[in-house]
Scaffold this active site. Sequence first.
Site, PDB file in Angstrom:
ATOM      1  N   LYS A 279       0.949  -1.149  -0.189  1.00 33.91           N
ATOM      2  CA  LYS A 279      -0.151  -0.024   0.050  1.00 33.91           C
ATOM      3  C   LYS A 279       0.861   1.300  -0.111  1.00 33.91           C
ATOM      4  CE  LYS A 279      -4.032  -1.903   2.707  1.00 33.91           C
ATOM      5  NZ  LYS A 279      -4.972  -1.423   1.561  1.00 33.91           N
ATOM      6  N   ARG A 353     -10.169 -11.888   2.156  1.00 30.03           N
ATOM      7  CA  ARG A 353     -10.972 -12.838   1.443  1.00 30.03           C
ATOM      8  C   ARG A 353     -10.281 -14.181   1.469  1.00 30.03           C
ATOM      9  NH1 ARG A 353     -11.411  -9.680  -4.216  1.00 30.03           N
ATOM     10  NH2 ARG A 353     -11.334  -8.133  -2.667  1.00 30.03           N
TER      11      ARG A 353
HETATM   12  N1  BES Z   1      -8.456  -3.894   4.443  1.00 26.49           N
HETATM   13  C1  BES Z   1      -8.248  -3.513   2.922  1.00 26.49           C
HETATM   14  C2  BES Z   1      -9.670  -2.655   2.848  1.00 26.49           C
HETATM   15  C3  BES Z   1      -9.938  -1.389   3.244  1.00 26.49           C
HETATM   16  C4  BES Z   1      -9.446  -0.401   2.404  1.00 26.49           C
HETATM   17  C5  BES Z   1     -10.504  -1.307   4.609  1.00 26.49           C
HETATM   18  C6  BES Z   1      -9.688   1.001   3.281  1.00 26.49           C
HETATM   19  C7  BES Z   1     -10.549   0.012   5.043  1.00 26.49           C
HETATM   20  C8  BES Z   1     -10.199   1.267   4.234  1.00 26.49           C
HETATM   21  C9  BES Z   1      -8.258  -4.784   2.120  1.00 26.49           C
HETATM   22  O1  BES Z   1      -7.623  -5.832   2.337  1.00 26.49           O
HETATM   23  C10 BES Z   1      -7.736  -4.029   0.949  1.00 26.49           C
HETATM   24  O2  BES Z   1      -6.774  -3.830   0.712  1.00 26.49           O
HETATM   25  N2  BES Z   1      -8.903  -4.195  -0.197  1.00 26.49           N
HETATM   26  C11 BES Z   1      -8.391  -3.858  -1.674  1.00 26.49           C
HETATM   27  C12 BES Z   1      -8.805  -4.966  -2.599  1.00 26.49           C
HETATM   28  C13 BES Z   1      -8.393  -4.637  -3.928  1.00 26.49           C
HETATM   29  C14 BES Z   1      -6.899  -5.161  -3.907  1.00 26.49           C
HETATM   30  C15 BES Z   1      -8.807  -5.619  -4.806  1.00 26.49           C
HETATM   31  C16 BES Z   1      -8.642  -2.605  -1.739  1.00 26.49           C
HETATM   32  O3  BES Z   1     -10.081  -2.305  -1.214  1.00 26.49           O
HETATM   33  O4  BES Z   1      -8.161  -1.662  -2.376  1.00 26.49           O
HETATM   34 MN    MN Z   2      -5.368  -5.663   2.039  1.00 20.19          MN
END
Ligand code: BES
Ligand code: MN
Length: 500
Positions: A279, A353
Site C-alpha cells: 500500500k 477474502r
Molecule cells: N483492508 C483493506 C480494505 C480497506 C481499505 C479497509 C480501506 C478500510 C479502508 C483490504 O484488505 C484491501 O486492501 N482491499 C483492497 C482490495 C483490492 C486489492 C481488490 C482494496 O479495497 O483496495
Molecule cells: Mn488488503
Amino acid sequence: MEFSIKSGAPQSARNGCLVVGVFEPRKLSRPGAALDRAAKGYLSAVLRRGDLQGKLGTTLFLHNVPGAAADRVLLVGLGREAEFSEKNFRSAVAAAIRALGTSGAEEASLHLTELAVGKRDAAWKVAHAVMVARDSTYRFSRMKSKQEENDTTLRRLVLSVSDRTAERRAAAGLEQGLAVAHGVALARDLGNLPPNVCTPAHLADQARELAKRYRMKIEVLERADMERLGMGALLSVARGSAQPPKFITLEHRGGPKTARPVALVGKGITFDTGGISLKPPADMDHMKFDMCGAASVLGTMKAVGEMRLPVNVVAVIPTTENMPGGRATRPGDIVKSLSGQTVEILNTDAEGRLILCDALTYVERFKPAAVIDIATLTGACVVALGHVATGLFANDDALAGGVLEAGATAHDRAWHLPLWEDYQEQLSSNFADFANVGGRAAGAVTAACFLARFTKTFKWAHLDIAGTAWKSGKEKGATGRPVPLLTQFLINRAHGARKS
Ligand code: BES
Ligand code: MN
Ligand code: ZN
C-alpha cells in the site's frame, strides 16, 4: 458511569441535575411542562425570553429553579416534534451527556427517556440511552504515559420512564444496553490498540479471557495445525509475517443442546501493509483497524456472555498480519484453499477474502443454522456507502432481512447490495480455479462473490465494515460497529423472532 431506572415526577428527583427536553420552537416536552408547573412558570418564562429555541443538540443550564429538588436543570433542544426520530433521540441524549460531563453534577436524572420515539418502547429508549452515554464518554488513554484525568464528573444517571409497568420492562433494556455497551467498548479497545500490541497472539489471549469469564469453549489453532488441515489460502497471507498466525474458535452454548448454532466469522488482519502489493505510505497506520471484524465478533461474544443469551453461537477468527518479505506470497502465486479450490493471487492486498475463505469452509463442521462474516474488506465499499451503512451481501433473503432489521433496531444500519452470478465472471483466471481480485468495477461485490464460492452449503451473510468500523481524521478511532447489530440479531433469534 452507573445507571438506574425510576418513574415519578421530575420536580421530586433529588439529585444534581434534571434533564428535560425542549422542542423547537420553545415548546417544553411533557416532563418539562410538569416541572414548569411546579416551578410556577419559571421554565416557560426563560423560553419566552428566547434563551433556548429548541434546536437539536443545544443545551442550557438553569440554577435554583423554584420548586425543584435538584441542584440544576438542564434543558436540551430536541428539534421539531414532528421530526423527532430515533437519530434525534440519540443526538439529544449525547448532547445532554456532553453538557453534564463538564457541569460538576455527579448525578443526573434523564427525562428524555420518557419522550415518544416512534413506536419504540421504554426498554428500547433506555437501552439506547445507555449505549449512547457509554459511547460518548469512551476514552482510549491506556497508551499515554500519563493517564488523563477522567474528564466527566458524572457518576450516576437515573433513566426516567413514565410509570411502574414501564419500569419493569425498562430493566431488561438497561441490562441489554449495558451488555452491548461493554461489547462495543471491547471492540473499540482492540481496534484502537497499536498493531505492535494487538497481534494475532493478543486476540487469542482476549478470546481465552472471554472463555474463562463466561465459560465458553475455546480452541486456538497454530500454524502447524492449519498446515495439517490444508488452509493454504490463510497461510499464504501469513507467509511474510514474523508474528505467528492464529485460528481462534470460541463457542457459547446457551441454547438447546441440539439447536444448530449461528457462526460469526471475523477478519483478523492485525496489520495490512498490502504485502508485496504494498500500500502507499499515506495513512497506512489506518490498517491497524483491519482486525475490526474480529474485534466485533469478540465484542459480541462478550455481550452474549454477559446476557447469558439462550442461543448457540460459534465465533471463528482467522488472524494474521499481511506483511511483505522474502517469504511473502507473490502476485501470480497459486494456492490451494481448505475447500480444495485453487486461487491465483493477483494482488496480495486482497488478503481478507483469503483468510476468510478458509474460515468459511472450516465452519461447515458446526452445521450452522446461519453464518455471518464481518470484515473491513474493501475500499470500494467505503466509496459506495461511505461511513454510514455497512455493506450487506447474502445468499438467503430471509437471513438478509433479519440482519437489516437487527441493524435498524440497533441503529447500526446495513444496506443490501447484489450478489448476482453476473459479477462472478470478473474473477475468472487462466491458471487457477479463479483469481482473488476482479478489477476495479464493483469491488465490494466481487469480493463478496469470491466469498460466495465458499458458502454454498449454508445460509450466509457478509458484512463489509470497511467504512463503518472506524473513523479517520480528528476523531480517529474504532467505532465498535457492528457489535450492536450482531447482538440484536442474536437477541432476536433467542426470542424466536426468526423465520429461517
Ligand atoms: N483492508 C483493506 C480494505 C480497506 C481499505 C479497509 C480501506 C478500510 C479502508 C483490504 O484488505 C484491501 O486492501 N482491499 C483492497 C482490495 C483490492 C486489492 C481488490 C482494496 O479495497 O483496495
Ligand atoms: Mn488488503
Ligand atoms: Zn485488509
